[in-house]
Write an enzyme that holds these catalytic residues in place. Structure first.
Site, PDB file in Angstrom:
ATOM      1  N   GLU A 118       6.248 -23.102   2.117  1.00 47.07           N
ATOM      2  CA  GLU A 118       7.206 -23.504   3.149  1.00 47.07           C
ATOM      3  C   GLU A 118       7.212 -22.551   4.353  1.00 47.07           C
ATOM      4  OE1 GLU A 118       9.671 -26.358   3.253  1.00 47.07           O
ATOM      5  OE2 GLU A 118       9.213 -25.578   5.226  1.00 47.07           O
TER       6      GLU A 118
ATOM      7  N   ARG B  51       0.834  -1.213   0.000  1.00 42.77           N
ATOM      8  CA  ARG B  51       0.000   0.000   0.000  1.00 42.77           C
ATOM      9  C   ARG B  51       0.858   1.248   0.000  1.00 42.77           C
ATOM     10  NH1 ARG B  51      -3.575  -2.278   4.850  1.00 42.77           N
ATOM     11  NH2 ARG B  51      -1.464  -2.349   5.635  1.00 42.77           N
TER      12      ARG B  51
ATOM     13  N   GLY C  58       8.815 -20.581  10.208  1.00 42.27           N
ATOM     14  CA  GLY C  58       9.603 -19.786   9.248  1.00 42.27           C
ATOM     15  C   GLY C  58      10.923 -20.361   8.759  1.00 42.27           C
TER      16      GLY C  58
ATOM     17  N   LYS D 206      -0.744 -23.661  12.355  1.00 49.71           N
ATOM     18  CA  LYS D 206       0.478 -24.326  11.895  1.00 49.71           C
ATOM     19  C   LYS D 206       0.369 -25.842  12.069  1.00 49.71           C
ATOM     20  CE  LYS D 206       3.338 -20.315  12.966  1.00 49.71           C
ATOM     21  NZ  LYS D 206       4.079 -19.664  14.049  1.00 49.71           N
TER      22      LYS D 206
ATOM     23  N   ASP E 121      -2.440 -19.248  16.542  1.00 54.66           N
ATOM     24  CA  ASP E 121      -1.387 -19.274  15.520  1.00 54.66           C
ATOM     25  C   ASP E 121      -0.773 -20.679  15.446  1.00 54.66           C
ATOM     26  OD1 ASP E 121       0.879 -17.655  13.939  1.00 54.66           O
ATOM     27  OD2 ASP E 121       1.872 -18.956  15.383  1.00 54.66           O
TER      28      ASP E 121
END
Ligand SMILES: NC(=O)c1ccc[n+]([C@@H]2O[C@H](COP(=O)([O-])OP(=O)(O)OC[C@H]3O[C@@H](n4cnc5c(N)ncnc54)[C@H](OP(=O)(O)O)[C@@H]3O)[C@@H](O)[C@H]2O)c1
Length: 434
Positions: free
Chosen positions: A130, A45, A135, A206, A202
């Site tokens: 991935e 943005r 991460g 995962k 979260d």
């Protein structure tokens, strides 16, 4: 050889890390691929006010993602915006324009990744994700290819760096949850609205993805029993240590004779297990295979560069696939098609439990608690009480022999009616992973 051209949408933490790796590591990447991976368009943005690495003058800079997904010279779109709104439109738009997609979006992929994959197959494009879990740990690649010859029996993960940081700080310093959370927010380890992390959601997204890859079922976060870490205190760590354990937010997916048991919850784990050594904002995944036995994966769960490496590696893989013209060589879910998942209630799980009580002191308390537990056929293992100065507020612990979650819940419902309790008891399973 002509380069494969990338459009990056989202230039926040992950997008900026990805862009810096693509520019600073361009020669290494080209050396590995045998052709260049070039950035053709970038979008956010506020793209025009951002400090970006030196990009060639023909790179499109836009605040309109539609210009990226429809750009005739973009081969792969990296969706690094996040969330389930505009991110979904971006991915749908890219697929409609037959662009391959790389995403870091656990939330969207956990909710409707299988459906997106079906559409990607029909459009004959690649989909890679991935970075969506842990991460910096290439755990998708492991489940998708590295150990795909095995049959996974169980998977345990520390999948949320914020929770692991908070828990290990409480453990180290004896500080309170609120104190450590405020500090994590100051340091940028926790969001201003920490609910997604500290309430377990979260980690649940995962785990849904990892369990889908490991077991081949269509799993969504709503199939997973989820509990956060808000009630864990420094006292719990002192008791856990007395028992030779520590406490971590554990995401677990286990094959049982009834089906697949899925949970994300704070759990006691033995101090000598390898998972107990995972401290601070690190993540880890332990996988147990029928044939290959145990394997363990450890690394940074987030951050611009660790996550950027996962994105760039996906871009390289997808670029190779584009070069070979093989859109669906390996499914991003490790299974060509995912089967339907029949959730089994967490009440059927079985383990030893840690129960912590805060009570107003008085005679016969342990006997009353033992009576309720015995009515549920639960056997006591140990009763522990730390030396305490405040006799009116006595946190003490009972551990029980392995029993069902249903029996523990029934016992807690009865115990919660007892007049001497100052708050509902805290119950945590005592897991026995690697
Ligand atoms: N942070 C991590 O370490 C990490 C680790 C693993 C996975 N992930 C996942 O990676 C994704 C991105 O996370 P992040 O931490 O990088 O998020 P972030 O820092 O908030 O960045 C989001 C980016 O998306 C841009 N954006 C938002 N709406 C947009 C729109 N309508 N059009 C164009 N651009 C738009 C924002 O633009 P402006 O900057 O111009 O506002 C910003 O650049 C998420 O799915 C997250 O779950 C993150």
């Amino acid at each position: 050889m002509r380069s494969v051209r990338v459009g990056i949408i989202g230039l926040g933490n992950v997008g900026s890390g990805t862009l810096s790796i693509l520019t600073e590591n361009a020669e290494q990447i080209a050396g590995k691929l045998g052709f260049r991976l070039s950035v053709r368009a970038v979008c956010s943005r506020s793209v025009h006010s951002k400090e970006l690495p030196q990009l060639s003058t023909d790179v499109l800079k836009t605040s309109d993602w539609r210009e990226v997904v429809s750009h005739p010279e973009v081969d792969v779109v990296a969706e690094l915006v996040g969330g389930t709104g505009v991110a979904r439109e971006i991915i749908d738009g890219a697929i409609a324009h037959r662009k391959s997609v790389v995403t870091a979006n656990k939330e969207l992929m956990a909710q409707c990744g299988a459906e997106i994959w079906d559409r990607a197959i029909k459009a004959r494009i690649n989909l890679a994700m991935e970075a969506s879990v842990a991460g910096g740990i290439p755990i998708h690649a492991v489940l998708r290819e590295g150990i795909s010859g095995d049959r996974v029996r169980a998977l345990y993960g520390i999948l949320n760096g914020t929770c692991n940081y908070i828990l290990t700080e409480i453990e180290k310093r004896g500080a309170s949850f609120d104190e450590v959370l405020a500090e994590a927010q100051r340091l940028g380890y926790a969001e201003a609205d920490p609910g997604m992390d500290v309430d377990g959601f979260d980690a649940s997204s995962k785990l849904a993805l990892l369990a889908a890859l490991a077991f081949g079922h269509r799993i969504t976060p709503s199939d997973i029993y989820t509990e956060g870490i808000r009630r864990v205190t420094a006292v719990d760590f002192r008791y856990a240590h007395q028992l030779g354990h520590t406490i971590r937010l554990i995401g677990a997916a286990r094959e049982t004779s009834d089906g697949l048991l899925l949970s994300v919850r704070p759990s006691l784990i033995p101090q000598d297990t390898i998972l107990a050594g995972v401290r601070g904002s690190y993540n880890a995944v332990w996988v147990s295979g029928h044939f290959g036995g145990d394997t363990f994966y450890y690394g940074r769960g987030a951050g611009p560069h660790p996550t950027g490496v996962a994105i760039v590696s996906d871009l390289m893989r997808v670029a190779r696939e584009i070069r070979c013209g093989s859109p669906e060589r390996v499914s991003p879910f490790a299974h060509q098609r995912l089967g339907d998942h029949k959730p089994i209630p967490v009440e059927r799980s079985h383990s030893a439990y840690y129960l912590r009580f805060r009570v107003e002191d008085g005679p016969g308390i342990i006997a009353k608690l033992a009576g309720v537990l015995s009515d549920q056929k639960i056997s006591l293992d140990a009763v522990l009480q730390l030396p305490q100065q405040n006799w009116r507020d006595l946190p003490f612990v009972i551990t029980v022999e392995p029993t069902s979650e249903q029996s523990i819940r029934d016992a807690i419902a009865e115990i919660s009616k007892l007049h001497f309790l100052l708050e509902p008891p805290v119950a945590m399973p005592m897991e026995k992973p690697l």
